[in-house]
Design an enzyme around this catalytic site. Structure first.
Site, mmCIF file in Angstrom:
data_model
loop_
_atom_site.group_PDB
_atom_site.id
_atom_site.type_symbol
_atom_site.label_atom_id
_atom_site.label_comp_id
_atom_site.label_asym_id
_atom_site.label_seq_id
_atom_site.Cartn_x
_atom_site.Cartn_y
_atom_site.Cartn_z
ATOM 1 N N ILE A 148 0.829 -1.199 0.000
ATOM 2 C CA ILE A 148 0.000 0.000 0.000
ATOM 3 C C ILE A 148 0.864 1.249 0.000
ATOM 4 C CG2 ILE A 148 -1.664 1.320 1.360
ATOM 5 C CD1 ILE A 148 -2.903 -1.344 2.239
ATOM 6 N N GLN A 204 -8.629 -11.222 15.606
ATOM 7 C CA GLN A 204 -8.238 -9.864 15.238
ATOM 8 C C GLN A 204 -8.252 -8.891 16.415
ATOM 9 O OE1 GLN A 204 -6.861 -9.326 12.442
ATOM 10 N NE2 GLN A 204 -8.245 -9.252 10.715
ATOM 11 N N SER A 218 -8.311 0.562 8.904
ATOM 12 C CA SER A 218 -8.766 -0.691 8.318
ATOM 13 C C SER A 218 -10.268 -0.810 8.541
ATOM 14 C CB SER A 218 -8.049 -1.875 8.987
ATOM 15 O OG SER A 218 -8.661 -3.113 8.669
ATOM 16 N N LYS A 229 -6.456 -0.359 15.186
ATOM 17 C CA LYS A 229 -7.045 0.401 14.091
ATOM 18 C C LYS A 229 -8.183 1.297 14.572
ATOM 19 C CE LYS A 229 -4.227 -1.050 11.001
ATOM 20 N NZ LYS A 229 -3.239 -0.122 10.393
ATOM 21 N N TYR A 244 -5.156 -6.293 16.637
ATOM 22 C CA TYR A 244 -5.113 -5.530 15.388
ATOM 23 C C TYR A 244 -6.310 -4.585 15.295
ATOM 24 C CZ TYR A 244 -4.772 -4.569 10.363
ATOM 25 O OH TYR A 244 -4.673 -3.954 9.138
#
Length: 259
Positions: A23, A153, A143, A160, A156
């Site tokens: 990205i 998740q 995200s 985010k 993570y």
């Protein structure tokens, strides 16, 4: 507003952190193509140089810069070496896919350290100079996991969601000084970070089917959002999150991944 030039970034300096990644590399290409002078910052110096060389060969302006955002002294040195910066793009991230009961404190610290703590530090470090100069655009990559989750998740997703709130707070604090702060939230993107999912056909196909477009995205499909938020076309846009998720968060679906 000159509509013919509202995406023109000529004369502006952009710092892309994680610029050698999938990205980040796309963000570098998009910004350079619209006239920005881009600094490709990455912990992998050789990879950063390769990306910068690609931009230069294509007629753009780019330089490589080795940067470990986990090191506070390295961030301070980057400010000394690179400021003034007009555009800051934060793409560096890591994920450790484990159920919460299997997570270790080392796993947690690793994800929090890169995804949230270093982003906070970079926004603070480079936002200061932008505020003093009265202009600037900061773009952080969050995200879809900032608003929707799945098993495996926890850390993570927490980083985010936390980063989105950091973005909103920075927008509130720096807005009076003319600095805009926004987030881009990708869906599923074909990058090295998601390769373990792509290697599992059932899992990869389920993710593709989850989006309204029925497929994964390519990294270069994120570049347009970066260019937009960096440019005068977004001069009244701050404190927001742009979803580039192929409609993932617009439709309902469920899949329990093997993580």
């Amino acid at each position: 507003m000159d509509y013919a030039t509202m995406f023109d970034l000529t004369g502006r300096k952009a710092l892309v952190v994680g610029g050698a990644g999938g990205i980040g590399r796309a963000a570098v290409g998009g910004l350079a193509a619209h006239g920005a002078e881009v600094v490709v910052a990455d912990v992998q110096a050789d990879a950063a140089k390769a990306v910068a060389d690609e931009v230069t060969v294509s007629g753009g302006s780019a330089q490589a810069y080795e940067l470990n955002v986990l090191d506070p002294q390295a961030i301070s040195q980057a400010v000394a070496d690179l400021d003034p910066v007009d555009i800051l793009v934060l793409t560096a991230a890591v994920n450790v896919r484990k159920r919460m009961l299997d997570y270790t404190s080392e796993d947690f610290d690793k994800v929090i350290g890169l995804n949230l703590k270093s982003s906070f530090a970079m926004i603070s470090a480079f936002g200061r100079g932008m505020a003093e100069r009265g202009s600037g655009s900061i773009i952080a990559f969050t995200s879809i996991r900032s608003i929707t989750v799945e098993p495996g998740q926890s850390a993570y997703a927490a980083t985010k969601a936390g980063l989105l709130q950091v973005v909103r707070t920075a927008a509130a604090e720096l807005g009076p000084q003319g600095v805009r702060v926004n987030a881009v939230a990708p869906g599923v993107v074909e990058t090295p970070l998601t390769q373990p999912i792509l290697d599992n056909k059932e899992w990869a196909d389920a993710y593709a089917a989850k989006s309204a477009l029925g497929r994964w995205s390519k990294p270069d499909e994120l570049a347009g959002a970066v260019v937009y938020l960096a440019s005068d076309a977004a001069s009244y846009v701050t404190g927001t999150q742009i979803l580039v998720d192929g409609g993932w968060t617009a439709i309902d679906g469920r899949y329990d991944p093997p993580a």
